[in-house]
Design an enzyme around this catalytic site. Structure first.
Site: not given
Ligand code: BGC
Length: 732
Positions: A289
């Site tokens: 993530d």
């Molecule tokens: C979120 C994800 C997301 C990623 C990219 C993160 O902060 O937890 O769900 O896909 O950012 O934007």
């Protein structure tokens, strides 16, 4: 002339043939993918391999003038970009740079958060689940995939299948509710929609199951906090949707931010490697993530970025989202022999495999169509409207106050949500545009124009203490025959980093409703929100309640159609509405209490406001007696359960039949009941339909132990449908 041509051929022919022969194997689309990867890996330097394991962003700022300079800053060898522009031309420019300016011409994988639609914004996933219409969800994801692809995106960070057990956690909006099976089924439906029949189809994009795993148990619902997930709960509740998604072919997974009982999800060798890669044989890759590799430092697992990279990579995270840890440290770690080269090759192989499967090596560029040919196509809008309609849940309807009777001449539309377009889109609106969203007011104008007068007053904002609009709201109510009060949450109150300590609406909204009630008019409460709401006095102040969630781009018309009676509501809750925040966690399939009759809270009821599965219709359905093909079955046989459902009302309606199984005595105690199957069908007035459920013991009666191994135990089971409970026995 002929002689000249022959002469030229004699001279150049062998060179042409030689040139053809020397096309590198990895560029030859007739060679099987694994062989192409073998060839490419042999040619790659360690640095080139490292860059494949990194993801950067493109188009971070909204200023199109700077896009060119950002493009220059992008390494042509980078593995992936989060592609935030909607412009296919830029995508093709960056791709051209990768294909033509990098030594080997490896395409870049463009990812983006396409969560509930790209430009055509659909209802939030929690709402989609309340439709219980998996085909519709597949269609919505297919539209989202097509719009994304035509805008330059190859990969979505969706679906989120974190089973929602704490509605204080803002991200309950992004998943499919509280039930593990429902999350699994909708997970498969969305993967099918995004990935289509083949990843290489022109409008397919790769899916990403997230957040692997246990993120939704963040303590107290506080985002990014640790989650305490017992091995039993992990396997019973949180793994099944991921397992189903992997089985359905989901190309990638995203590892969570959460520390899972001491081992963060982004450094968890057990879940990422032993289970995902070794047991489930997933051949795609895991992306971290946002910054979750570096976060291992904050979580107390790594002393610095280098150690964070080492732990995350060895655990099984192949791609590092934005924090540059891999690019900065993996080469050094390989040289220090802390990471074997084979492990790097395996990671790069997985990333390249997806690029090959998507056809990016052979067709790296996308079509450059004008926006009007990409977005809001009639069939996409039809799906948006139907999904919004089917996800709306009629929670309460005292004395059949809905649908409105024909003699209503004046409708009051009051509340901060009536003319709202921003919050209706929900928290992950993709590339949605608020000005295109159909508001509730616009929906009502279309539905009631020429028939009924619409009187509008805002009344108050979403929060704060300003009651100056109450007087106008009351007058508007007084001159109308019925009052529709549209309240709810701002979109920023749910979604990522949007946890709330209480799930009630701000006091100002309660006070507005109470003032309107004093007029003595019938009150219809319309709620738009990203999580279950603690209704408090709102429930008793309202004659009817319609939950519309955050319906996306096309919610106005379906709501107006439900209020007028042109449409019959069919949504049912995919998540329980607690009575008060202090009841959390409360969900339908809790484990059994030791003293069921006397335990629980002493100061409030132990019943929630509305259970999972609740949802009313304008017609009525009656269920006949459940029939079983036998009251015994063996482990290798199947049992067929049937129930005849009749539409006993006077209009067409859709009913969802839920089949639950209970196993009262087992070596590991089972929840009170577990959803095993559901089916939604439309029945005309008076029509009967036999709903069937074929019980497969291995699939429906087994349960996992704390290492995910299935147990199937003889004994009595119960099937619950509607309010009936029938017993059957599993023998050998
Ligand atoms: C979120 C994800 C997301 C990623 C990219 C993160 O902060 O937890 O769900 O896909 O950012 O934007």
């Amino acid at each position: 002339m002929n002689k000249l041509i022959t002469g030229l051929f004699v001279f150049f022919g062998p060179m042409i043939l030689f040139a053809q022969k020397t096309i590198p194997i990895y560029k030859d689309k007739n060679v099987p993918i694994e062989k192409r990867i073998d060839d490419l890996l042999k040619r790659m330097t360690l640095e080139e391999k490292m860059l494949q394991t990194n993801q950067w962003t493109y188009g971070k700022n909204a200023n199109e003038n700077n896009i060119e300079s950002i493009q220059k800053g992008v390494r042509a060898e980078i593995g992936s970009l989060i592609y935030r522009s909607i412009n296919p031309v830029y995508r093709n420019q960056i791709m051209r740079k990768a294909m033509e300016e990098s030594r080997l011409g490896i395409p870049i994988l463009m990812g983006f958060d396409v969560i509930h639609g790209y430009r055509t914004v659909y209802p939030i996933p929690l709402a989609q689940a309340c439709s219980w219409n998996t085909d519709l969800v597949t269609k919505a994801c297919a539209v989202a995939a097509k719009e994304s692809r035509l805008s330059g995106v190859d990969w979505t960070f969706s679906p989120m299948v974190d089973v929602a057990r704490d509605p204080r956690w803002g991200r309950v909006a992004e998943g499919y509710g509280e039930d593990s099976y429902a999350n699994a089924v909708f997970c498969v439906a969305s993967v099918k929609g995004y990935q289509g029949k083949k990843l290489s189809d022109p409008f397919s994009i790769a899916a990403c199951l997230k957040h692997y795993v246990g993120y939704s148990l963040s303590e107290g619902g506080r985002d990014y906090h640790s989650s305490d997930v017992s091995p039993q709960t992990l396997w019973e509740t949180f793994m099944p949707p991921f397992q189903a998604g992997v089985k359905a072919g989901a190309a990638t997974l995203m590892s969570g931010f959460n520390d899972m009982s001491g081992v963060p999800a982004s450094a968890n060798h057990y879940t990422l490697t032993e289970v995902l890669k070794e047991r489930w044989k997933h051949d795609g890759f895991v992306v971290s993530d946002w910054g979750s590799v570096e976060n291992l430092i904050a979580q107390g697992l790594a002393k610095d970025r280098k150690e964070a990279g080492l732990k995350s990579f060895l655990a099984g995270v192949e791609m590092d989202m934005v924090d540059n840890v891999y690019v900065d440290f993996l080469p050094q770690l390989v040289k220090e022999k802390k990471i074997p080269v084979e492990k790097i090759d395996d990671a790069v192989r997985r990333i390249l495999r997806l690029k090959f499967k998507l056809g990016l090596f052979d067709n790296p560029y996308v079509q450059e169509l004008p926006e009007k040919e990409r977005y809001y196509q009639p069939e996409s809008m039809a799906v948006a409207q139907q999904l919004a309609e089917e996800s709306m849940v009629l929670l309460k309807n005292n004395n059949q106050v809905l649908p409105l009777s024909n003699d209503i001449r004046q409708i009051a539309l009051i509340g901060p949500m009536v003319k709202d377009s921003v919050n209706m889109m929900g928290s992950w609106e993709g590339q949605g545009i608020a000005s295109v969203v159909e508001t509730i007011m616009e929906g009502f104008e279309k539905e009631f124009s020429g028939k009924t007068t619409l009187n509008y007053a805002k009344g108050c904002g979403f929060e704060g203490t300003d009651e100056s609009g109450f007087g106008e709201a009351v007058q508007t109510a007084q001159k109308s025959d019925v009052v529709i009060v549209c309240l709810g949450e701002m979109k920023k109150w749910s979604g990522e980093n949007a946890s709330r300590s209480t799930i009630g609406l701000p006091a100002i909204q309660h006070r507005l409703l109470a003032e309107l009630k004093k007029t003595g008019k019938k009150i219809i409460l319309v709620l738009s929100n990203g999580r279950p709401i603690e209704l408090g006095d709102m429930e008793s102040l309202s004659d009817a309640i319609v939950e519309i969630w955050q319906p996306g781009i096309a919610g106005g018309t379906p709501l107006a159609g439900i209020i007028s009676g042109r449409l019959n509501p069919s949504g049912k809750l995919a998540i329980t509405f607690p009575l008060v925040t202090g009841q959390i966690p409360i969900y339908y399939n809790m484990r059994q209490s030791a003293r069921p009759k006397i335990g629980g809270y002493q100061d409030i009821s132990n019943e929630p406001k509305y259970w999972f599965g609740h949802g009313l219709s304008y017609t009525s359905f009656s269920y006949g007696n459940v029939k079983l093909s036998s009251d015994k079955l063996s482990k290798k046989s199947k049992l067929i359960a049937q129930v005849e459902v009749t539409n006993t009302g006077n209009r067409t309606g859709k009913e969802t039949v839920f089949w639950y199984v209970s196993d009262p005595v087992a070596s590991i105690s089972r929840p009170m009941k577990e959803l095993k199957y559901f089916e939604k069908s439309e029945l005309k007035a008076g029509e009967k339909k036999v709903f069937k459920f074929e019980i497969d013991p291995e699939r429906d009666l087994s349960f996992p132990d704390s290492n995910g191994m299935k147990r199937l135990e003889n004994g009595d089971f119960y099937l619950t449908i509607n309010h009936q409970r029938v017993k059957f026995e599993l023998i050998n």
